[in-house]
Write a protein that holds these residues in place. Structure first.
Motif, mmCIF file in Angstrom:
data_model
loop_
_atom_site.group_PDB
_atom_site.id
_atom_site.type_symbol
_atom_site.label_atom_id
_atom_site.label_comp_id
_atom_site.label_asym_id
_atom_site.label_seq_id
_atom_site.Cartn_x
_atom_site.Cartn_y
_atom_site.Cartn_z
ATOM 1 N N PRO A 93 -6.089 -6.005 6.298
ATOM 2 C CA PRO A 93 -6.908 -5.382 5.254
ATOM 3 C C PRO A 93 -6.160 -4.187 4.659
ATOM 4 O O PRO A 93 -5.685 -3.341 5.417
ATOM 5 N N PRO A 94 -6.012 -4.123 3.337
ATOM 6 C CA PRO A 94 -5.313 -2.970 2.781
ATOM 7 C C PRO A 94 -6.131 -1.705 2.984
ATOM 8 O O PRO A 94 -7.362 -1.778 3.062
ATOM 9 N N VAL A 95 -5.452 -0.568 3.087
ATOM 10 C CA VAL A 95 -6.183 0.695 3.238
ATOM 11 C C VAL A 95 -7.101 0.860 2.026
ATOM 12 O O VAL A 95 -6.761 0.428 0.929
ATOM 13 N N SER A 96 -8.256 1.450 2.216
ATOM 14 C CA SER A 96 -9.211 1.560 1.114
ATOM 15 C C SER A 96 -8.748 2.621 0.117
ATOM 16 O O SER A 96 -7.817 3.392 0.373
ATOM 17 N N VAL A 97 -9.431 2.643 -1.018
ATOM 18 C CA VAL A 97 -9.030 3.490 -2.137
ATOM 19 C C VAL A 97 -9.008 4.982 -1.769
ATOM 20 O O VAL A 97 -8.214 5.755 -2.300
ATOM 21 N N THR A 98 -9.857 5.361 -0.795
ATOM 22 C CA THR A 98 -9.881 6.776 -0.380
ATOM 23 C C THR A 98 -8.526 7.234 0.144
ATOM 24 O O THR A 98 -8.201 8.413 0.095
ATOM 25 N N HIS A 99 -7.732 6.293 0.647
ATOM 26 C CA HIS A 99 -6.435 6.644 1.210
ATOM 27 C C HIS A 99 -5.395 6.984 0.140
ATOM 28 O O HIS A 99 -4.294 7.411 0.450
ATOM 29 N N TYR A 100 -5.756 6.730 -1.116
ATOM 30 C CA TYR A 100 -4.843 7.061 -2.217
ATOM 31 C C TYR A 100 -5.310 8.288 -2.987
ATOM 32 O O TYR A 100 -4.712 8.656 -3.988
ATOM 33 N N MET A 101 -6.412 8.901 -2.540
ATOM 34 C CA MET A 101 -6.970 10.048 -3.263
ATOM 35 C C MET A 101 -6.493 11.364 -2.662
ATOM 36 O O MET A 101 -6.462 11.505 -1.433
ATOM 37 N N ASP A 102 -6.171 12.294 -3.550
ATOM 38 C CA ASP A 102 -5.834 13.618 -3.043
ATOM 39 C C ASP A 102 -7.122 14.434 -2.926
ATOM 40 O O ASP A 102 -8.216 13.934 -3.188
ATOM 41 N N ASP B 137 -8.399 16.591 -4.722
ATOM 42 C CA ASP B 137 -9.142 16.788 -5.971
ATOM 43 C C ASP B 137 -9.673 15.467 -6.510
ATOM 44 O O ASP B 137 -10.004 15.359 -7.696
ATOM 45 N N ASP B 138 -9.687 14.436 -5.638
ATOM 46 C CA ASP B 138 -10.170 13.095 -5.997
ATOM 47 C C ASP B 138 -9.325 12.423 -7.068
ATOM 48 O O ASP B 138 -9.806 11.553 -7.786
ATOM 49 N N GLN B 139 -8.086 12.833 -7.206
ATOM 50 C CA GLN B 139 -7.168 12.166 -8.128
ATOM 51 C C GLN B 139 -6.503 11.022 -7.371
ATOM 52 O O GLN B 139 -6.161 11.159 -6.200
ATOM 53 N N PHE B 140 -6.304 9.884 -8.052
ATOM 54 C CA PHE B 140 -5.695 8.733 -7.389
ATOM 55 C C PHE B 140 -4.185 8.806 -7.493
ATOM 56 O O PHE B 140 -3.647 8.997 -8.583
ATOM 57 N N SER C 59 -1.911 8.854 0.144
ATOM 58 C CA SER C 59 -2.076 10.302 0.023
ATOM 59 C C SER C 59 -1.502 11.004 1.249
ATOM 60 O O SER C 59 -1.653 10.498 2.365
ATOM 61 N N PRO C 60 -0.843 12.132 1.073
ATOM 62 C CA PRO C 60 -0.285 12.827 2.233
ATOM 63 C C PRO C 60 -1.337 13.128 3.303
ATOM 64 O O PRO C 60 -1.040 13.112 4.487
ATOM 65 N N ARG C 61 -2.573 13.351 2.880
ATOM 66 C CA ARG C 61 -3.590 13.671 3.892
ATOM 67 C C ARG C 61 -4.086 12.426 4.620
ATOM 68 O O ARG C 61 -4.901 12.531 5.538
ATOM 69 N N ARG C 62 -3.655 11.247 4.213
ATOM 70 C CA ARG C 62 -3.984 10.018 4.934
ATOM 71 C C ARG C 62 -2.721 9.372 5.514
ATOM 72 O O ARG C 62 -2.730 8.211 5.889
ATOM 73 N N TYR C 63 -1.643 10.116 5.537
ATOM 74 C CA TYR C 63 -0.367 9.527 5.958
ATOM 75 C C TYR C 63 -0.328 9.243 7.454
ATOM 76 O O TYR C 63 0.152 8.205 7.897
#
Ligand code: HEC
Ligand code: HEC
Length: 185
Positions: free
Chosen positions: A127-136, A138-141, A146-150
């Protein structure tokens, strides 16, 4: 006999080594007068699950008196059965249904993203990581993770057969909602 000096040197070295060995043996031998080292505490078998209200101070001590040392609990086995566990609440990071031994995550490489990146998910049927994993924050995609989900293991843990260390009365929201209002306190 052109290497006579060599033989003398070898002989002297061997003699010296023997001397050092004997000296070390004499010095290092345990003296008969020394008392045997006493074992400070006998570890207490503490594999039981904590029971609330049993007069214990710290639940994680699993009932071991504070002046004694407990056995560490046995190492838990990682489940590698590809069976997903139910999430306790919608935003819970899902537990990892496979072993992750040797999956390196550092500055240069992220082994998890080999399978869990959007682009590779089809190849590995992960399963690909969900979209939240690409958000910084400030909720920018972002285009990449995203470094905070690395560092995946910051939030996701493997599934083990470890017993609960501390008993609790957690109830899933669905079971709370399904309880008839009259039965509630
Ligand atoms: C070799 C490919 C591969 C690698 C590497 C990999 N995974 Fe997986 N992962 C999968 C597959 C396939 C699944 C689907 C369930 C299964 O087959 O185990 C999965 C499932 C998961 C799930 C469950 C998702 C859900 O919706 O319940 C999580 C969480 C997860 N992986 C996290 C990780 C983490 C964290 C790492 C790195 C430490 C990692 N994975 C490395 C292939 C991989
Ligand atoms: C800051 C915590 C955090 C980090 C770090 C993190 N995750 Fe997650 N992950 C979550 C949460 C929370 C969810 C469930 C809600 C969501 O999708 O955002 C989730 C969901 C997932 C899912 C399921 C997606 C789905 O659609 O069901 C996968 C797979 C996953 N993560 C893999 C990873 C991998 C691989 C990494 C590392 C590259 C990673 N996660 C890093 C918190 C995190």
């Amino acid at each position: 006999m052109h290497n006579k000096h060599l033989w003398i040197a070898v002989g002297l070295t061997v003699a010296l080594m023997a001397l050092v060995f004997v000296a070390g043996w004499m010095v290092g031998r345990p003296s008969k007068h020394e008392a045997p080292v006493e074992v400070a505490t006998t570890p207490v078998d503490a594999r039981a699950v904590f029971v609330p209200g049993a007069g214990q101070i710290d639940a994680i001590r699993r009932g071991v008196p504070i002046d004694q040392e407990g056995h560490p609990p046995p190492m838990a086995h990682v489940e590698n059965a590809d069976l997903k566990r139910v999430r306790a609440y919608p935003m819970q990071p899902p537990t990892i249904p496979h072993a992750i031994d040797g999956y390196q995550i550092d500055k240069n490489s992220n082994r998890c993203m080999l399978c869990h990146a959007r682009a590779n998910a089809a190849t590995f049927q992960a399963p690909p990581v969900s979209v939240t994993h690409y958000m910084d924050r400030d909720d920018q995609f972002l285009a990449t993770i995203s470094p905070r989900r690395y560092f995946c293991n910051q939030c996701h843990v493997v599934q083990t057969d470890a017993p609960v260390l501390v008993a609790n009365q957690f109830r899933d929201i669905d079971s709370v909602l399904s309880t008839p209002p009259t039965a509630k306190e």
